[in-house]
Design a protein around this motif. Sequence first.
Motif, mmCIF file in Angstrom:
data_model
loop_
_atom_site.group_PDB
_atom_site.id
_atom_site.type_symbol
_atom_site.label_atom_id
_atom_site.label_comp_id
_atom_site.label_asym_id
_atom_site.label_seq_id
_atom_site.Cartn_x
_atom_site.Cartn_y
_atom_site.Cartn_z
ATOM 1 N N MET A 44 -29.365 -53.284 23.588
ATOM 2 C CA MET A 44 -29.688 -51.893 23.713
ATOM 3 C C MET A 44 -29.217 -51.210 22.529
ATOM 4 S SD MET A 44 -26.734 -50.759 26.250
ATOM 5 C CE MET A 44 -27.013 -52.093 27.287
ATOM 6 N N ALA A 45 -29.734 -49.824 22.121
ATOM 7 C CA ALA A 45 -29.437 -49.176 21.027
ATOM 8 C C ALA A 45 -27.938 -49.098 21.054
ATOM 9 C CB ALA A 45 -30.146 -47.924 21.042
ATOM 10 N N ILE A 46 -27.415 -48.837 19.734
ATOM 11 C CA ILE A 46 -25.815 -48.485 19.589
ATOM 12 C C ILE A 46 -25.732 -47.122 20.243
ATOM 13 C CG2 ILE A 46 -24.016 -48.469 18.009
ATOM 14 C CD1 ILE A 46 -25.575 -50.365 16.281
ATOM 15 N N PRO A 47 -24.856 -46.899 20.973
ATOM 16 C CA PRO A 47 -24.539 -45.604 21.665
ATOM 17 C C PRO A 47 -23.851 -44.869 20.422
ATOM 18 C CG PRO A 47 -23.916 -47.184 23.066
ATOM 19 C CD PRO A 47 -24.097 -47.925 21.581
ATOM 20 N N LYS A 48 -24.292 -43.393 20.639
ATOM 21 C CA LYS A 48 -23.569 -42.411 19.608
ATOM 22 C C LYS A 48 -22.826 -41.373 20.576
ATOM 23 C CE LYS A 48 -27.153 -41.508 17.261
ATOM 24 N NZ LYS A 48 -28.165 -42.541 18.077
ATOM 25 N N GLY A 50 -22.234 -37.988 22.267
ATOM 26 C CA GLY A 50 -23.285 -37.148 22.934
ATOM 27 C C GLY A 50 -24.697 -37.830 23.683
ATOM 28 N N ASP A 51 -24.603 -39.217 23.550
ATOM 29 C CA ASP A 51 -25.778 -39.790 23.984
ATOM 30 C C ASP A 51 -25.283 -40.091 25.649
ATOM 31 O OD1 ASP A 51 -27.349 -40.386 22.084
ATOM 32 O OD2 ASP A 51 -26.454 -42.406 21.540
ATOM 33 N N VAL A 75 -29.171 -46.783 27.061
ATOM 34 C CA VAL A 75 -28.507 -45.489 26.246
ATOM 35 C C VAL A 75 -29.813 -44.428 25.939
ATOM 36 C CG1 VAL A 75 -27.848 -44.917 23.931
ATOM 37 C CG2 VAL A 75 -27.279 -47.183 24.823
ATOM 38 N N LEU A 76 -29.577 -43.410 26.516
ATOM 39 C CA LEU A 76 -30.557 -42.477 26.583
ATOM 40 C C LEU A 76 -29.978 -41.086 25.836
ATOM 41 C CD1 LEU A 76 -31.176 -42.460 30.591
ATOM 42 C CD2 LEU A 76 -32.420 -43.930 28.707
ATOM 43 N N VAL A 82 -35.344 -43.300 26.314
ATOM 44 C CA VAL A 82 -34.617 -44.139 25.494
ATOM 45 C C VAL A 82 -34.550 -43.821 24.071
ATOM 46 C CG1 VAL A 82 -34.835 -46.482 24.788
ATOM 47 C CG2 VAL A 82 -35.548 -46.046 27.067
ATOM 48 N N THR A 83 -33.175 -43.998 23.490
ATOM 49 C CA THR A 83 -33.057 -43.472 22.116
ATOM 50 C C THR A 83 -33.762 -44.059 21.009
ATOM 51 O OG1 THR A 83 -31.133 -44.695 21.942
ATOM 52 C CG2 THR A 83 -30.699 -42.317 22.610
#
Length: 377
Positions: A44-48, A50-51, A75-76, A82-83
């Motif tokens: 999945m995308a790397i979470p940040k 605020g996600d 991760v949304l 999806v980010t």
Amino acid sequence: MIIWADGVVTAIRAIRPGAVELEVTRRDRGEPDEIRALAYTTLMAIPKPGDRVLLNVAALDRGLGTGGYALVIAVLDPNGQVTEQPPQPAGHLVKARYMPLQAMVAGADEQGSRYHELLRDADSISGLPVVVADLHSALAPILLAVRHDRPQTRVAYVMTDQGALPIAFSRSVAELRAAGLLAATVTVGQAFGGDLEAVTVHSGLLAARLALEADLVVITQGPGNLGTGTRWGFSGVGAGEAINAAGTLGGRPIGALRISGVDPRPRHRGVSHHSLTAYGRVAMTPADLAIPDFAAATKLAGIAGLAAVAAMADEVTRSAALLTRHRQVLVRLDGLDQALRDSPVPLSSMGRDLDADPAYFLAAAAAGRLAASLLSH
């Protein structure tokens, strides 16, 4: 089977290859709840911060599982989209097959791999020492002993799929690599995320020997041993099959005994029934069993409980003698006390550190010493 939850990332706790540890505010209950979560960055995308994250919290809510994490599924952004995409698939092997997060990876021996021709007809690991252990926590003491006795040894770790499937779950692997104790990794079966991917333990051993040019291999399951309190219902049964694989391919299998002086469960005190079953009933190929010389444990220093370890010597010898198919090799322990004390990574098994259960870590280290001695010969 699954408990879903919704949350928002509030902080990044730690980053290691393939995984990010997060602080997440869980929002599916009446009151916001701060929990730890883990995201695999190959899936999945790397979470940040605020996600929004979709979580599997079943093991966390039931108090089960190694680590105490909620696991991130997706991760949304705040609108539920999806980010971004994770890294795109590089090969054709599918692991964790038919799960929503199945991983498509490049196999070491698949067609198109740089190693395909090397491995296509390979059938021998040519005397490669292969240390087999029940628990993932044995990896660190085995490697510490190898480094103490033969620091130039190139060691590869083959992780089976009886425990965690993503190798990124293991903090130990990341820390051992950073400390220079571990050169490379291979994930086999449904496990994924190693430097090389293989379909079976056999092909994983061949890849470690021929593609990674390992001098020595350690095989264990990943974190998250599973046991049911029955004779056959435990994931460490796979240790016996790993002995068979190493022997079949012409390696030198070495069995690390799982030994504890303090485990509250009688079946795991002394030589664990896991070792007695895996090596006594499953392993059909003869192996060298590392018998730690506990009788001399009082000559060691800097570790608590050494007198109690020495008192276990006769019982351990009697139990190991039941494993008549294998060669019993008494392994001296001098110097391993310092190697374990000076470990650059935390030593822990079943929540117990070196001082709490020295017999466990000394027994694993003895197997590493035995393997290193075979290289010297």
